[in-house]
Write a protein that holds these residues in place. Structure first.
Motif, PDB file in Angstrom:
ATOM      1  N   LEU A  60      -2.066 -48.714 -17.457  1.00 32.91           N
ATOM      2  CA  LEU A  60      -2.741 -47.419 -17.479  1.00 32.91           C
ATOM      3  C   LEU A  60      -2.508 -46.745 -18.827  1.00 32.91           C
ATOM      4  N   LEU A  66      -2.565 -43.027 -19.971  1.00 31.10           N
ATOM      5  CA  LEU A  66      -2.524 -41.771 -19.218  1.00 31.10           C
ATOM      6  C   LEU A  66      -2.272 -40.583 -20.138  1.00 31.10           C
ATOM      7  N   LEU A 118       2.162 -39.894 -12.911  1.00 32.93           N
ATOM      8  CA  LEU A 118       3.133 -40.959 -13.198  1.00 32.93           C
ATOM      9  C   LEU A 118       4.267 -40.937 -12.179  1.00 32.93           C
ATOM     10  N   VAL A 158       2.603 -48.113 -17.929  1.00 25.64           N
ATOM     11  CA  VAL A 158       1.901 -46.867 -18.252  1.00 25.64           C
ATOM     12  C   VAL A 158       2.220 -46.459 -19.693  1.00 25.64           C
ATOM     13  N   ALA A 172       7.495 -43.811 -17.663  1.00 29.95           N
ATOM     14  CA  ALA A 172       6.511 -44.263 -18.653  1.00 29.95           C
ATOM     15  C   ALA A 172       7.105 -45.436 -19.430  1.00 29.95           C
TER      16      ALA A 172
END
Length: 228
Positions: free
Chosen positions: A48, A50, A63, A75, A95
């Motif tokens: 992802l 984000l 998240l 992410v 993350a």
């Protein structure tokens, strides 16, 4: 490779998607956390991208929700304002990486590939299987040192198979890695066509793609004894 881009600035999202599609990634765009959640409810993503500042919620909240329900998808966070505290907070929440806007799209692509590579069975920049060598970054392959003439989607499919040599991939999983929601007019049986094309291009070598009925497809080197 299937990527979800969660970014409310349409021009930024489209620029990212355009760059990633050229390198063989299928991209879905969500302009809010709510839309992203709708996509995530029905689709698994390899990674992802984000944004933190989204219209309905903060990207870090999305998240946090992802990690709380056990979703370990890589992410990469994006933000225009990213203090050291923000970076530490995002990384602590789960993350995997971050980029500060404005950024170079080549760096974003390279970082995404690095994140996905961490999850793969083979972690080097070039994936090797017997006489076959594949470069994910260049979407190119050689067979016994000779360049293979592959279309972008053929190369992407080959990359998916090579990243999962020990595990057969279902037709649906391959389809999801090749096509985004915008490609809804393309049927699932298109995978059989691409598999047939790849088999033809590999036919003179010991590398083959086997069909495991009811399970999916797996690539292996017939020159290696352990491929069962």
């Amino acid at each position: 490779m299937r990527i979800l881009i969660v970014e409310d600035a349409a021009d930024v999202a489209e620029a990212i998607a355009s760059r990633l599609r050229k390198s063989g990634m299928a991209c879905d765009l969500a302009e809010s956390c709510e839309t992203a959640e709708d996509f995530l409810a029905v689709q698994r993503y390899d990674a992802l991208v984000l944004d933190i500042n989204l219209p309905d919620r903060n990207g870090t909240e999305l998240l946090q929700d992802l990690r709380a329900r056990g979703d370990r998808s890589p992410v990469l966070m994006l933000t225009a304002l990213f203090s050291v505290d923000d970076r530490v907070s995002a990384l602590d929440l789960g993350a995997d990486d971050y980029l500060i806007k404005p950024f170079d799209h080549r760096e974003l692509e390279a970082r995404l590939r690095a994140l996905v590579r961490r999850e793969a069975e083979q972690k080097s920049d070039v994936v090797t299987l017997g006489p076959l060598q594949f470069s994910p970054a260049g979407l190119s392959a050689t067979l016994d040192g000779v360049a293979l003439n592959l279309t972008r989607r053929e190369a992407t499919l080959l990359g998916l198979l090579l990243r999962s040599q020990k595990t057969p991939l279902s037709k649906k999983r391959l389809y999801d890695g090749l096509f985004a929601f915008d490609d809804a007019d393309v049927g699932l049986n298109a995978i059989e066509l691409y598999i047939a094309r790849l088999r033809k291009k590999l036919s003179a070598s010991s590398v083959t793609i086997e069909t495991q009925r009811g399970v999916g497809y797996r690539i292996f080197d017939q020159g290696q004894t352990d491929h069962g």
